[in-house]
Design a protein around this motif. Sequence first.
Motif, short mmCIF file in Angstrom:
data_model
loop_
_atom_site.label_atom_id
_atom_site.label_comp_id
_atom_site.label_asym_id
_atom_site.label_seq_id
_atom_site.Cartn_x
_atom_site.Cartn_y
_atom_site.Cartn_z
N VAL A 242 0.75 -1.17 -0.03
CA VAL A 242 -0.03 -0.11 0.26
C VAL A 242 0.85 1.20 -0.06
O VAL A 242 1.84 1.50 0.77
CB VAL A 242 -0.89 0.34 1.11
CG1 VAL A 242 -2.03 1.31 1.22
CG2 VAL A 242 -1.76 -1.39 1.41
N SER A 243 0.62 2.01 -0.87
CA SER A 243 1.43 3.39 -1.15
C SER A 243 0.41 4.58 -1.23
O SER A 243 -0.50 4.61 -1.84
CB SER A 243 2.14 3.39 -2.12
OG SER A 243 2.97 4.69 -2.52
N GLY B 49 -1.69 4.18 -4.04
CA GLY B 49 -1.54 2.68 -4.95
C GLY B 49 -1.73 1.41 -4.27
O GLY B 49 -1.25 1.49 -3.04
N LEU B 50 -1.81 0.53 -4.68
CA LEU B 50 -2.23 -0.93 -4.14
C LEU B 50 -1.45 -1.93 -5.26
O LEU B 50 -1.47 -1.90 -6.33
CB LEU B 50 -3.53 -1.43 -3.99
CG LEU B 50 -4.67 -0.50 -3.11
CD1 LEU B 50 -5.82 -0.97 -3.08
CD2 LEU B 50 -3.93 -0.44 -1.71
N ASN B 51 -0.76 -2.82 -4.60
CA ASN B 51 -0.15 -3.75 -5.31
C ASN B 51 -0.29 -5.22 -4.71
O ASN B 51 0.15 -5.41 -3.32
CB ASN B 51 1.38 -3.53 -5.79
CG ASN B 51 1.98 -4.69 -6.64
OD1 ASN B 51 2.07 -5.92 -6.29
ND2 ASN B 51 2.58 -4.35 -7.61
N PHE C 68 1.07 -10.21 -10.01
CA PHE C 68 0.90 -9.33 -9.39
C PHE C 68 -0.29 -8.04 -9.85
O PHE C 68 -0.13 -7.94 -11.15
CB PHE C 68 2.19 -8.27 -9.13
CG PHE C 68 3.27 -8.85 -8.65
CD1 PHE C 68 3.68 -8.97 -7.46
CD2 PHE C 68 4.19 -9.83 -9.46
CE1 PHE C 68 4.88 -9.63 -6.63
CE2 PHE C 68 5.10 -10.57 -8.78
CZ PHE C 68 5.41 -10.40 -7.52
N LEU C 69 -1.17 -7.83 -8.95
CA LEU C 69 -2.13 -7.17 -9.53
C LEU C 69 -2.00 -5.46 -8.79
O LEU C 69 -1.74 -5.51 -7.42
CB LEU C 69 -3.72 -7.56 -8.83
CG LEU C 69 -4.10 -9.07 -9.31
CD1 LEU C 69 -5.26 -9.62 -8.63
CD2 LEU C 69 -4.17 -9.23 -10.74
N ARG C 70 -2.51 -4.57 -9.64
CA ARG C 70 -2.12 -3.31 -9.16
C ARG C 70 -3.27 -2.17 -9.59
O ARG C 70 -4.05 -2.45 -10.53
CB ARG C 70 -0.94 -2.57 -9.57
CG ARG C 70 -0.78 -2.42 -11.12
CD ARG C 70 0.56 -1.87 -11.36
NE ARG C 70 0.51 -1.44 -12.79
CZ ARG C 70 0.78 -2.32 -13.89
NH1 ARG C 70 1.24 -3.48 -13.64
NH2 ARG C 70 0.63 -1.99 -15.43
N ALA C 71 -3.42 -1.35 -8.59
CA ALA C 71 -4.36 -0.32 -8.76
C ALA C 71 -3.61 0.96 -8.35
O ALA C 71 -3.34 1.28 -7.35
CB ALA C 71 -5.84 -0.46 -8.07
N SER C 72 -4.14 2.33 -9.20
CA SER C 72 -3.52 3.62 -8.34
C SER C 72 -4.50 4.62 -8.96
O SER C 72 -5.17 4.36 -9.90
CB SER C 72 -2.16 3.75 -8.97
OG SER C 72 -2.09 3.72 -10.72
N TYR C 73 -4.32 5.56 -8.12
CA TYR C 73 -5.05 7.09 -8.47
C TYR C 73 -4.02 7.95 -7.94
O TYR C 73 -3.58 8.04 -7.06
CB TYR C 73 -6.25 7.13 -7.72
CG TYR C 73 -7.00 8.45 -7.71
CD1 TYR C 73 -7.81 8.83 -8.63
CD2 TYR C 73 -6.56 9.25 -6.67
CE1 TYR C 73 -8.28 10.03 -8.76
CE2 TYR C 73 -7.06 10.71 -6.80
CZ TYR C 73 -8.19 11.04 -7.64
OH TYR C 73 -8.75 12.07 -7.89
N ALA D 129 -6.05 7.33 -13.29
CA ALA D 129 -6.31 6.12 -12.47
C ALA D 129 -5.99 5.00 -13.46
O ALA D 129 -6.03 4.95 -14.74
CB ALA D 129 -7.99 6.01 -12.23
N GLU D 130 -5.62 3.76 -12.83
CA GLU D 130 -5.00 2.70 -13.71
C GLU D 130 -5.45 1.38 -12.84
O GLU D 130 -5.45 1.25 -11.60
CB GLU D 130 -3.57 2.82 -13.75
CG GLU D 130 -2.98 1.70 -14.55
CD GLU D 130 -1.56 1.94 -14.58
OE1 GLU D 130 -1.06 2.29 -15.56
OE2 GLU D 130 -0.81 1.44 -13.45
#
Length: 789
Positions: free
Chosen positions: A457-458, A495-497, A505-510, A547-548
């Motif tokens: 978590v970032s 961000g999450l990884n 590895f799954l990731r999501a970021s804003y 967002a990604e």
Amino acid sequence: MNKFTTKLILALALFCSILKAQTVNGVVSGKVTDSATQEALAGAVINLDPKTAIITDADGFYKFNLPEGEYNLACALFGYKTYSVNFNVKSAENKILNIVLLESNTALDEVVVSAGKYEQKLSDVTVSMDIIKNTLIENKNTTSLEYIMNQVPGVTVADGQASIRGGSGFSYGAGSRVLMLVDEMPMISADAGDIKWNYLPLENLDQVEVIKGASSALFGSSALNGVINLRTAYAQDKPQTKLITFYGSYDAPRHTYKWWKKSSLRQSGINFSHAQKIGNLDFVIGGHKFTDDGFRMLETEDRSRFNNNLRYNFKKLPGLSVGVNTNMMNTKGGLFFLWQNYDSAYIPQGRTIQRYNNNRFNVDPYITFYKGTNKFSLRNRYFKTVNSNDKGQGSYAELYYSEFQYQKRFINGLNITVGAVYMQQQILGDSLYGRHSGNNRAGYIQADRKFFDKLTVSVGVRGEFYQLDTAKTTGYLFPQNQKGKLPFQPVTRIGLNYQAAPFTFLRASYGQGYRFPTVAEKFVSTAVSALKIYPNPNLQPERAFSAELGIKQGFKISGFKGFFDVAAFYTEYTNMIEFVFDIYKPGGTTGVFYLDQPFAGFKSQNIGRAQISGFETSLTGNGKLGPVNVTILSGYTYIYPVNPNFNAVKDTLGLPNVNILKYRSRHVLKNDIQLDYKFISLGYSCRYQSKVENIDRRFVQSILHEYNDINNGVNWDEIDATYILPGLKQNFGAFQKSFWVHDARISFNLNANIKFSFIINNFTNAEYQNRPGDVRPPTQYVFQLAIKL
């Protein structure tokens, strides 16, 4: 009695001191090195228990003072397997415990810095990121970083303007939505606010890291669309010297023009670097000389560059190091902007060209201090640019940058980064922009934590304040609706990884972005060929969020290791700034004007909102397939860039159903593959770019204007757009087309130190344009000789 008491006290004191000496702590120290290269490894984290940890210094050394007892030591460093050992310490013992680390066996353990301002594995990063190694830059004989950036998936550079996933259109020499960093500090000029690509020290390069998406929370203004970070190299335990020299020439274009005959169109250069440790001093020196006759008439370039990195590591105060990095360059040549005619596309308008002579210089003093798992750093930069030309216009600008950063690594995996930034810019004695001054103040904090050894978590936030003359930041807590007014602009990122499987590895970021207009965008007033460049003092800051969602899958085939990455992204801009080409009045406004003042040109304008969505796939890897070592970097990017406030008459070429932002290609494909077998290497690169669907309408549409006739009073007439780019309208299909560009290379290692290469760029001799009036280079042949000692 008093004498007896005194003697007793002294005896007891002596006994206690002897007893204390007998229970003195032991000392455990050593050096951490790489198993393959035997080079020292800085930044390795050594744990003894949940409360005792230390980080190795710049030379890989560590030291503990420990009570007598039994301990378990664990040493970890990104990109390496964790090392563990049990040992005993006796009182007053001086134990030497050297540690040798083995590299991890997967490409997902590549180490990067840019994503979070600290070292982390590529697989743990919460955003899309690519790495360019110095070997690829050398193999392709890259003379300026912008050329290799065009090989990175999702990245394009046209006329010096970098765009990541369609974030930027066309902007000539003013502003950038992509922030260029050199060793984590901005390398953006104080006046134009653009990237000086040919100034970047490729001869002293470790690797280039590319972050895609809004990154203002960590890096500030100009990181609206992403970040490119060039990390320079430092001296290793073994001295290393590199010398690369090359000679090349351009072939005639596919449609041979009269000017081309009997012309000598050569390109040559030399790169040099030497790195060595001298006692406690790390010393790196580099140089670059480049001469280019150009592939277009009078478009020459001659540049000389020198740089050095110095770092001193204090032995008596472990963890403390000071240093200074310096780079300087002179470049002169001719500036080609518009062709004379479509049938004379390699000849400048009027058969004359603007001659320039530019000087650039920066010096970067810094200090870093490691104490346990704490890191303190103070980095500074002074960057001066002096530009002049034969038109009597020039600029003199100075930028001062200072950043203090504190970083704490906790045993539980939490990493905290806190920083403060101050930047000042001065534009002095300037006939191009006028005299201006500005400053930027910012503070940021970011927290990164790995939970359950799977979820990273970032979270980060930054407060940004910018002032240019009397214009300054007006911030909003909710910038999309301009609500919650603040004296600074806050920007956030999260961000999450998640590691779903051993190599999945799954990731999501804003992330939010904010960019203040540059001096050039607000105040430039000049002419290039037949075009005018107009100022816009009322230009407003632009904001964005991105967002990604993505997945990174590692794999191994025989000895080949790599990963496949898929990402879907969305970016939205408010008050987007674009260069707009139109017919302007002398004051810079559009509309009718008098016949004797038909000024066509560009001006930076806030065009309103913009939305860009799309997806990207990439394949990266390295390793052996049978006896052949294979290295690959490949990717495909699709974007859908639209203007929600679409006006079919004003915003396009007049095509009612084409709501596409200007100067963007929806489909971009990149690929580079290298095959190494014994002493022979083969390489192939290709780039595909779909047609540009929308440009400024004035390039092809005429305009009615008002003029005074002595006999008949006020009349109307029509100005044909072809007077700016003759032949473009009649041959518009030659511009608005998809194209492929193919490069190839072969090299021979004559021995362990000498390599000879032959490189062909654009070997199909494709003729294409990135923007109207800018035909790109024909086939080029290059011979390269590389010597490494």
